[in-house]
Design a protein around this motif. Structure first.
Motif, PDB file in Angstrom:
ATOM      1  N   LEU A 139       0.770  -1.101   0.114  1.00 49.37           N
ATOM      2  CA  LEU A 139       0.031   0.117  -0.138  1.00 49.37           C
ATOM      3  C   LEU A 139       0.890   1.197   0.067  1.00 49.37           C
ATOM      4  CD1 LEU A 139      -2.806  -0.943   2.655  1.00 49.37           C
ATOM      5  CD2 LEU A 139      -2.903  -1.216   0.266  1.00 49.37           C
ATOM      6  N   PRO A 140       0.402   2.499  -0.740  1.00 54.06           N
ATOM      7  CA  PRO A 140       1.103   3.574  -0.868  1.00 54.06           C
ATOM      8  C   PRO A 140       1.317   4.297   0.626  1.00 54.06           C
ATOM      9  CG  PRO A 140      -0.916   4.026  -1.899  1.00 54.06           C
ATOM     10  CD  PRO A 140      -0.876   2.319  -1.497  1.00 54.06           C
ATOM     11  N   GLN A 141       0.329   3.997   1.573  1.00 58.52           N
ATOM     12  CA  GLN A 141       0.518   4.714   2.944  1.00 58.52           C
ATOM     13  C   GLN A 141       0.408   3.677   3.797  1.00 58.52           C
ATOM     14  OE1 GLN A 141      -2.208   6.208   0.659  1.00 58.52           O
ATOM     15  NE2 GLN A 141      -0.808   7.688  -0.079  1.00 58.52           N
ATOM     16  N   GLU A 142       0.801   3.707   4.861  1.00 59.59           N
ATOM     17  CA  GLU A 142       0.999   2.946   6.024  1.00 59.59           C
ATOM     18  C   GLU A 142      -0.716   2.645   6.534  1.00 59.59           C
ATOM     19  OE1 GLU A 142       3.417   2.685   9.901  1.00 59.59           O
ATOM     20  OE2 GLU A 142       4.932   2.763   8.476  1.00 59.59           O
ATOM     21  N   GLU A 143      -0.965   1.401   6.772  1.00 58.21           N
ATOM     22  CA  GLU A 143      -2.142   0.989   7.202  1.00 58.21           C
ATOM     23  C   GLU A 143      -2.106  -0.342   7.958  1.00 58.21           C
ATOM     24  OE1 GLU A 143      -5.892   1.311   4.896  1.00 58.21           O
ATOM     25  OE2 GLU A 143      -4.842   2.441   3.516  1.00 58.21           O
ATOM     26  N   PRO A 144      -2.719  -0.357   9.107  1.00 57.65           N
ATOM     27  CA  PRO A 144      -2.524  -1.596   9.724  1.00 57.65           C
ATOM     28  C   PRO A 144      -3.042  -2.782   9.209  1.00 57.65           C
ATOM     29  CG  PRO A 144      -4.342  -0.368  10.855  1.00 57.65           C
ATOM     30  CD  PRO A 144      -3.869   0.450   9.615  1.00 57.65           C
ATOM     31  N   LEU A 145      -2.325  -4.115   9.595  1.00 55.43           N
ATOM     32  CA  LEU A 145      -2.681  -5.144   8.877  1.00 55.43           C
ATOM     33  C   LEU A 145      -4.390  -5.652   9.510  1.00 55.43           C
ATOM     34  CD1 LEU A 145      -2.010  -7.944   7.718  1.00 55.43           C
ATOM     35  CD2 LEU A 145      -1.395  -8.851   9.709  1.00 55.43           C
ATOM     36  N   PHE A 146      -4.635  -5.267  10.812  1.00 60.36           N
ATOM     37  CA  PHE A 146      -5.697  -5.292  11.412  1.00 60.36           C
ATOM     38  C   PHE A 146      -6.239  -4.343  12.127  1.00 60.36           C
ATOM     39  CE2 PHE A 146      -4.394  -9.940  11.003  1.00 60.36           C
ATOM     40  CZ  PHE A 146      -5.319 -10.260  10.050  1.00 60.36           C
ATOM     41  N   ASN A 147      -7.359  -3.787  12.695  1.00 61.21           N
ATOM     42  CA  ASN A 147      -7.837  -2.984  13.538  1.00 61.21           C
ATOM     43  C   ASN A 147      -8.017  -3.881  14.937  1.00 61.21           C
ATOM     44  OD1 ASN A 147      -7.857  -0.808  11.820  1.00 61.21           O
ATOM     45  ND2 ASN A 147     -10.117  -1.111  11.308  1.00 61.21           N
TER      46      ASN A 147
ATOM     47  N   GLY B 128      -1.822   4.355  -7.525  1.00 57.14           N
ATOM     48  CA  GLY B 128      -2.660   3.584  -6.414  1.00 57.14           C
ATOM     49  C   GLY B 128      -1.890   2.089  -6.206  1.00 57.14           C
ATOM     50  N   PRO B 129      -2.405   1.171  -5.230  1.00 59.20           N
ATOM     51  CA  PRO B 129      -2.057   0.035  -4.964  1.00 59.20           C
ATOM     52  C   PRO B 129      -2.799  -1.211  -6.044  1.00 59.20           C
ATOM     53  CG  PRO B 129      -3.794   0.449  -3.389  1.00 59.20           C
ATOM     54  CD  PRO B 129      -3.463   1.597  -4.300  1.00 59.20           C
ATOM     55  N   PHE B 130      -2.069  -1.997  -6.361  1.00 58.86           N
ATOM     56  CA  PHE B 130      -2.491  -3.237  -7.061  1.00 58.86           C
ATOM     57  C   PHE B 130      -2.041  -4.396  -6.482  1.00 58.86           C
ATOM     58  CE2 PHE B 130       1.885  -3.050  -9.121  1.00 58.86           C
ATOM     59  CZ  PHE B 130       2.060  -4.365  -9.010  1.00 58.86           C
ATOM     60  N   ILE B 131      -2.884  -5.670  -6.851  1.00 54.27           N
ATOM     61  CA  ILE B 131      -2.613  -7.001  -6.586  1.00 54.27           C
ATOM     62  C   ILE B 131      -2.773  -7.908  -7.715  1.00 54.27           C
ATOM     63  CG2 ILE B 131      -4.665  -7.185  -5.481  1.00 54.27           C
ATOM     64  CD1 ILE B 131      -3.482  -9.387  -3.381  1.00 54.27           C
ATOM     65  N   ASN B 132      -1.713  -8.632  -7.939  1.00 54.10           N
ATOM     66  CA  ASN B 132      -1.675  -9.331  -9.308  1.00 54.10           C
ATOM     67  C   ASN B 132      -1.588 -10.735  -8.881  1.00 54.10           C
ATOM     68  OD1 ASN B 132      -0.167 -10.642 -11.627  1.00 54.10           O
ATOM     69  ND2 ASN B 132      -0.789  -8.754 -12.763  1.00 54.10           N
ATOM     70  N   TYR B 133      -2.175 -11.670  -9.556  1.00 57.23           N
ATOM     71  CA  TYR B 133      -2.335 -13.176  -9.279  1.00 57.23           C
ATOM     72  C   TYR B 133      -2.221 -13.721 -10.976  1.00 57.23           C
ATOM     73  CZ  TYR B 133      -3.693 -12.624  -4.621  1.00 57.23           C
ATOM     74  OH  TYR B 133      -3.944 -12.269  -3.310  1.00 57.23           O
ATOM     75  N   ALA B 134      -0.982 -14.281 -10.914  1.00 57.50           N
ATOM     76  CA  ALA B 134      -0.584 -14.924 -12.442  1.00 57.50           C
ATOM     77  C   ALA B 134      -0.734 -16.493 -12.000  1.00 57.50           C
ATOM     78  CB  ALA B 134       0.869 -14.384 -12.764  1.00 57.50           C
ATOM     79  N   ILE B 135      -1.671 -16.942 -12.330  1.00 58.40           N
ATOM     80  CA  ILE B 135      -2.021 -18.384 -12.339  1.00 58.40           C
ATOM     81  C   ILE B 135      -1.408 -19.292 -13.393  1.00 58.40           C
ATOM     82  CG2 ILE B 135      -3.777 -20.157 -12.075  1.00 58.40           C
ATOM     83  CD1 ILE B 135      -5.809 -17.932 -11.107  1.00 58.40           C
TER      84      ILE B 135
ATOM     85  N   GLY C 289      -6.629  -6.813  -9.567  1.00 53.24           N
ATOM     86  CA  GLY C 289      -7.212  -5.919  -8.770  1.00 53.24           C
ATOM     87  C   GLY C 289      -6.468  -4.650  -8.429  1.00 53.24           C
ATOM     88  N   PHE C 290      -6.653  -3.419  -8.941  1.00 53.48           N
ATOM     89  CA  PHE C 290      -6.371  -2.015  -8.580  1.00 53.48           C
ATOM     90  C   PHE C 290      -7.114  -1.124  -8.103  1.00 53.48           C
ATOM     91  CE2 PHE C 290      -6.823  -2.090 -13.036  1.00 53.48           C
ATOM     92  CZ  PHE C 290      -7.144  -0.571 -13.261  1.00 53.48           C
TER      93      PHE C 290
END
Length: 317
Positions: free
Chosen positions: A56-64, A269-276, A289-290
């Protein structure tokens, strides 16, 4: 009398059923006394379960994290999907209780003779706990995503897969080997890409991350750009993406998390890529997804996209 017996029977049956869990996505309850929470034990919990989310471009916690004293264990917080119970005890112990107070639920019990023993238990078991919590949160997101307005046959006919795309997503672009779905949100949007490339696109003996970046940048050049000339989507060079190998739908998969940007533009922004690696269809099936949401926190937006992607089921030939 018969009606009364039936009502009594139904009431008893309902009482025997477990309560349903509730609460926001990616939120856990920690049951621990204030003295431990405000010391080294609490620091250990926060370092593990509120560490920054990668990609992520900014710091965010794994869980609240919501903390409650042990004496308040019997209460509304026991309806949350993930509960960590930490206390001092006569033995060092780590246990996982499934659906102890509600369903579906993971309750993690950690006890130790000393604070150092408790911290050792947290350090040892945190990776397993995080994995179980994340899997449960993905499953919850998939449950609440809702029914898609997109005809599933369009996706299955083109890519031989099923995918739980929730309501709100609509087609942006529809090519022979490429599909772009987008959902508008307040202050931005989230996108889902589906495409396929030859198996040779990602060579194991080569630099994997370089191959994946080259692949997604080529797709950006072909299909995704801003309103101005020469503003194609590229992988942001300032931050090296994170690469890991996982299994998705029983297939070897490369998971890449990073940030994207529009060349010669300000959007990113952020992205998440899955290459199957799909040998049955002789292809690399890519689901990405982005999001673009400059004024919003992005952890939960990316979590929703991950839950959609992880619902994929490749149809048999």
């Amino acid at each position: 009398l018969l009606i009364s017996l039936m009502l009594f029977s139904c009431k008893k049956e309902n009482e025997s059923l477990p309560r349903k869990t509730s609460g926001k996505i990616n939120t856990i309850s920690v049951i621990i006394d204030d003295q431990l929470w405000n010391g080294d034990v609490g620091d250990s919990i926060r370092n593990k379960f509120a560490s920054p989310v990668i990609g992520l471009p900014q710091e965010e916690p794994l869980f609240n994290i919501n903390q409650y004293p042990v004496k308040l264990l019997e209460g509304f917080m026991t309806d949350t999907r993930a509960i960590i119970v930490v206390k001092k005890g006569e033995v060092n112990k780590f246990e996982i209780a499934k659906d102890q107070y509600a369903s579906p639920q993971n309750v993690f019990h950690i006890s130790g003779k000393t604070s150092a023993d408790i911290i050792a238990g947290i350090e040892k078991n945190a990776p397993k706990m995080i994995q179980l919590i994340k899997e449960a949160e993905i499953a919850e997101s998939q449950r609440i995503n809702g029914q898609s307005h997109i005809d599933p046959k369009v996706i299955s006919n083109k890519f031989h897969i099923t995918l739980q795309a929730p309501s709100g997503y609509a087609y942006v672009l529809h090519k022979s080997n490429f599909m772009w779905l987008k959902k508008e949100i307040i202050g931005g949007n989230t996108s889902l890409l589906i495409y396929q490339v030859p198996l040779s696109t990602i060579k194991k003996e080569a630099d994997l991350i370089t191959s994946i970046i080259k692949m997604r940048d080529s797709i950006g050049k072909l299909y995704i750009s801003g309103t101005e000339p020469n503003t194609i989507m590229i992988t942001e060079e300032a931050y090296a993406p994170y690469l890991s190998k996982i299994t998705l739908d029983d297939k070897e998969t490369y998971e890449t998390k990073g940030t994207w940007e529009l060349n010669n533009d300000f959007m990113s922004g952020p992205f998440i890529n899955y290459a199957i690696v799909d040998k049955e269809y002789n292809r690399i099936l890519v689901l990405e997804g982005f999001c673009y949401a400059p004024s919003k926190e992005k952890r939960d937006l990316m979590h929703e996209l991950e839950s959609i992607i992880k619902s994929v089921d490749v149809l048999k030939r």
